[in-house]
Motif scaffolding. Structure first.
Motif, mmCIF file in Angstrom:
data_model
loop_
_atom_site.group_PDB
_atom_site.id
_atom_site.type_symbol
_atom_site.label_atom_id
_atom_site.label_comp_id
_atom_site.label_asym_id
_atom_site.label_seq_id
_atom_site.Cartn_x
_atom_site.Cartn_y
_atom_site.Cartn_z
ATOM 1 N N LEU A 286 0.428 -1.257 -0.183
ATOM 2 C CA LEU A 286 0.289 0.159 -0.294
ATOM 3 C C LEU A 286 0.456 1.084 0.151
ATOM 4 N N VAL A 287 1.904 1.905 1.215
ATOM 5 C CA VAL A 287 2.377 2.415 0.500
ATOM 6 C C VAL A 287 3.615 2.714 -0.724
ATOM 7 N N LEU A 288 3.704 1.827 -0.762
ATOM 8 C CA LEU A 288 4.964 1.678 -2.411
ATOM 9 C C LEU A 288 3.213 2.120 -3.747
ATOM 10 N N ILE A 289 2.419 1.925 -4.006
ATOM 11 C CA ILE A 289 1.974 2.298 -4.594
ATOM 12 C C ILE A 289 1.519 3.747 -3.816
ATOM 13 N N VAL A 290 0.825 4.024 -2.945
ATOM 14 C CA VAL A 290 0.673 5.847 -2.975
ATOM 15 C C VAL A 290 2.459 6.429 -2.851
ATOM 16 N N LEU A 291 3.177 5.739 -2.705
ATOM 17 C CA LEU A 291 3.989 6.808 -3.688
ATOM 18 C C LEU A 291 4.757 6.469 -4.715
ATOM 19 N N LEU A 292 4.013 5.094 -5.656
ATOM 20 C CA LEU A 292 3.903 5.885 -6.753
ATOM 21 C C LEU A 292 3.206 6.686 -7.872
ATOM 22 N N LEU A 293 2.319 6.903 -6.743
ATOM 23 C CA LEU A 293 1.001 7.625 -7.482
ATOM 24 C C LEU A 293 1.235 9.228 -7.259
ATOM 25 N N MET A 294 2.204 9.424 -5.666
ATOM 26 C CA MET A 294 2.949 10.633 -5.679
ATOM 27 C C MET A 294 4.019 11.238 -7.051
ATOM 28 N N ALA A 295 4.632 9.968 -7.410
ATOM 29 C CA ALA A 295 6.211 9.873 -8.142
ATOM 30 C C ALA A 295 5.117 10.381 -9.400
ATOM 31 N N LEU A 296 4.086 10.307 -10.178
ATOM 32 C CA LEU A 296 3.168 10.683 -11.645
ATOM 33 C C LEU A 296 3.891 12.194 -11.553
ATOM 34 N N PRO A 297 3.089 12.616 -11.059
ATOM 35 C CA PRO A 297 3.692 14.353 -11.554
ATOM 36 C C PRO A 297 5.035 15.011 -10.997
ATOM 37 N N ALA A 298 5.874 14.088 -10.682
ATOM 38 C CA ALA A 298 7.318 13.928 -10.270
ATOM 39 C C ALA A 298 8.055 13.957 -11.859
ATOM 40 N N TRP A 299 7.142 12.427 -12.455
ATOM 41 C CA TRP A 299 7.881 12.099 -14.060
ATOM 42 C C TRP A 299 7.601 13.223 -14.494
ATOM 43 N N LEU A 300 5.962 13.153 -14.556
ATOM 44 C CA LEU A 300 5.681 14.623 -15.591
ATOM 45 C C LEU A 300 7.027 15.575 -15.158
ATOM 46 N N GLY A 301 7.662 16.700 -14.286
ATOM 47 C CA GLY A 301 7.975 17.432 -13.987
ATOM 48 C C GLY A 301 9.200 17.324 -15.099
ATOM 49 N N LEU A 302 9.860 15.913 -14.852
ATOM 50 C CA LEU A 302 10.963 15.994 -15.913
ATOM 51 C C LEU A 302 10.596 15.784 -17.083
ATOM 52 N N ALA A 303 9.824 15.064 -17.746
ATOM 53 C CA ALA A 303 9.470 15.085 -18.598
ATOM 54 C C ALA A 303 9.224 16.320 -19.798
ATOM 55 N N VAL A 304 8.558 17.768 -18.436
ATOM 56 C CA VAL A 304 8.888 18.934 -19.456
ATOM 57 C C VAL A 304 10.356 19.428 -19.386
ATOM 58 N N THR A 305 11.115 19.083 -18.169
ATOM 59 C CA THR A 305 11.841 19.786 -18.039
ATOM 60 C C THR A 305 12.973 19.773 -19.170
ATOM 61 N N ARG A 306 13.006 17.947 -20.390
ATOM 62 C CA ARG A 306 13.323 17.585 -21.065
ATOM 63 C C ARG A 306 13.250 17.725 -22.625
ATOM 64 N N LEU A 307 11.674 17.809 -22.693
ATOM 65 C CA LEU A 307 10.682 17.331 -23.766
ATOM 66 C C LEU A 307 10.218 19.310 -24.259
ATOM 67 N N VAL A 308 10.433 19.986 -23.562
ATOM 68 C CA VAL A 308 9.393 20.920 -23.759
ATOM 69 C C VAL A 308 10.588 22.419 -24.459
ATOM 70 N N ASP A 309 10.432 23.004 -24.796
ATOM 71 C CA ASP A 309 11.586 24.180 -25.526
ATOM 72 C C ASP A 309 10.473 25.218 -24.761
ATOM 73 N N PRO A 310 11.506 25.873 -23.460
ATOM 74 C CA PRO A 310 11.163 26.980 -23.167
ATOM 75 C C PRO A 310 11.353 28.481 -23.652
ATOM 76 N N GLU A 311 11.807 28.150 -24.926
ATOM 77 C CA GLU A 311 11.400 29.802 -26.422
ATOM 78 C C GLU A 311 10.299 29.272 -26.666
ATOM 79 N N LEU A 312 9.211 28.051 -26.308
ATOM 80 C CA LEU A 312 8.302 28.177 -27.267
ATOM 81 C C LEU A 312 7.074 28.283 -26.310
ATOM 82 N N PRO A 313 6.589 29.416 -25.900
ATOM 83 C CA PRO A 313 5.900 29.345 -24.854
ATOM 84 C C PRO A 313 4.128 28.992 -24.866
ATOM 85 N N GLN A 314 4.106 28.493 -25.894
ATOM 86 C CA GLN A 314 2.871 27.694 -26.287
ATOM 87 C C GLN A 314 2.728 26.236 -26.907
ATOM 88 N N ALA A 315 3.965 25.767 -26.104
ATOM 89 C CA ALA A 315 4.842 24.679 -26.343
ATOM 90 C C ALA A 315 3.284 24.109 -25.049
#
Length: 388
Positions: A79-108
């Motif tokens: 149960l603790v692992l499942i809760v931690l995985l659910l909490m990790a999903l937005p952090a993983w999305l933040g990593l995807a934003v950092t690596r994939l989204v060009d900051p020079e494109l405001p509409q990206a």
């Protein structure tokens, strides 16, 4: 004497296997330079590399192993692992934003792919399964979601600004608030009216047996009419009434809008309300009623103090079904100008903008889940011995 080993939980390993398959094989996110251009899909390993992707597979595998040889302690760890995985999903999305989204494109924009939705859905199913296995109360089950919601809130306000769903909300925040209010108002009016009418019809059916077959026949017939067809059938008579009856016109009654939507929702809501109320009142043990009469209670006292309290859990179950059904059907009412969150769904379908569809669909899903949970908890609490 040797005790039998606990039987493996096959549900959790299956959920984790499907989750890992989706994580490794499906598109996790998509990136588009703006709202018009189609996005480019990326799988998990294209975002964080194979080492990070395989490392992320270890917690689900651990959950599967713990569930295969279950014990209360091991299920708590899972149960603790499942809760931690659910909490990790937005952090993983933040990593995807950092690596994939060009900051020079405001509409990206960063879109959520099928792997993300499948993973989120399966993790929530695993959370429900573990709550059931550990016999946790509904209050504890909701408390487990608090750190998950906090993690998502922190991510949304801090590093998920390019998220496409968030951008759709920001572009329509005023419309969104109005749509939510209209949706809730329509659902509340329909459920409240169906509760009053449904209880009255059930009482009449109990008193006049001849009404029972005819009443249920009419209500069952209403359920067979498709929602769009029922909306269409109401357009002409309501348009005529709005044009010829002044006080109805003053209330805003016309062929389209809230009036046909409200009448249709009440029509669809009556069957579960009437049926549950009738069955609940008829299902009270006759011996209990006779005991109450033997104590000198009047007919009114027997109904209010004995029959109704004992029937209330089943009546509330009908109210729960009616509410959840009305929340979903109200989305369709947007097609006839009734407002509500369904407007975003149909706009998104017309523009092939799935994030706009989700902007309308996700709040409806949340409303239905919250209504189901609250009314379900109240029903359990009112059952004899049901409160925990």
């Amino acid at each position: 004497m040797r005790r039998d080993a606990p039987r493996p939980n096959r549900v959790l390993p299956l959920l984790m296997l499907v989750a890992l398959t989706a994580w490794l094989g499906l598109v996790a996110v998509s990136v588009a330079p703006n709202r018009i251009v189609p996005g480019t899909g990326f799988r998990a390993h294209e975002v964080i590399g194979w080492a990070g992707t395989l490392g992320a597979c270890l917690p689900p595998l651990a959950v599967a192993v713990l569930a295969w040889h279950p014990s209360p302690a091991r299920l708590r760890y899972a149960l603790v692992l499942i809760v931690l995985l659910l909490m990790a999903l937005p952090a993983w999305l933040g990593l995807a934003v950092t690596r994939l989204v060009d900051p020079e494109l405001p509409q990206a924009r960063l879109g959520l792919g099928p792997a993300f939705w499948v993973l989120l859905f399966l993790l929530l199913l695993a959370l429900i399964e573990l709550r059931s296995r550990l016999v946790l109360s509904r209050l504890v089950g909701w408390a487990l979601l608090v750190p998950v919601l906090l993690a998502w809130w922190l991510a949304l306000v801090s590093w998920l600004e390019p998220l496409a769903l968030l951008q759709e909300y920001r572009a329509r925040s005023d419309q969104f608030a109005t749509a939510v209010w209209h949706h809730l108002a329509l659902v509340g009016a329909a459920v409240g009216a169906s509760l009053v009418i449904g209880v009255a019809l059930a009482l009449l059916m109990r008193r006049h047996a001849g009404l029972q077959r005819a009443g249920f026949g009419v209500l069952n017939f209403l359920q067979t009419i498709p929602s769009l067809a029922l909306f269409g059938l109401l357009l002409a008579p309501l348009a005529w009434l709005g044009a010829n009856v002044e006080w109805l016109a003053a209330l805003g009654v016309r062929g389209i809008g809230w009036a046909p939507a409200l009448l249709a929702l009440i029509g669809y809501s009556l069957l579960p309300m009437v049926r549950n109320t009738f069955v609940a009142l008829e299902g009270v043990d006759p011996a209990v009623i006779e005991s109450a009469r033997g104590m000198g209670m009047s007919r009114r006292q027997v109904f209010l103090q004995v029959r109704l309290p004992l029937a209330l859990p089943v009546i509330l179950e009908g109210l729960r079904i009616t509410t959840v059904q009305a929340i979903g059907l109200t989305a369709v009412a947007a097609l006839i100008g009734a407002g509500g969150l369904g407007g975003f769904i149909f706009q998104g379908l017309g523009q092939a903008a799935m994030d706009l569809v989700l902007l309308g669909a996700l709040p409806i899903l949340v409303m239905a889940l919250v209504a189901d949970a609250l009314l379900g908890a109240l029903t359990e609490r009112l059952h004899p011995g049901g409160a925990r």
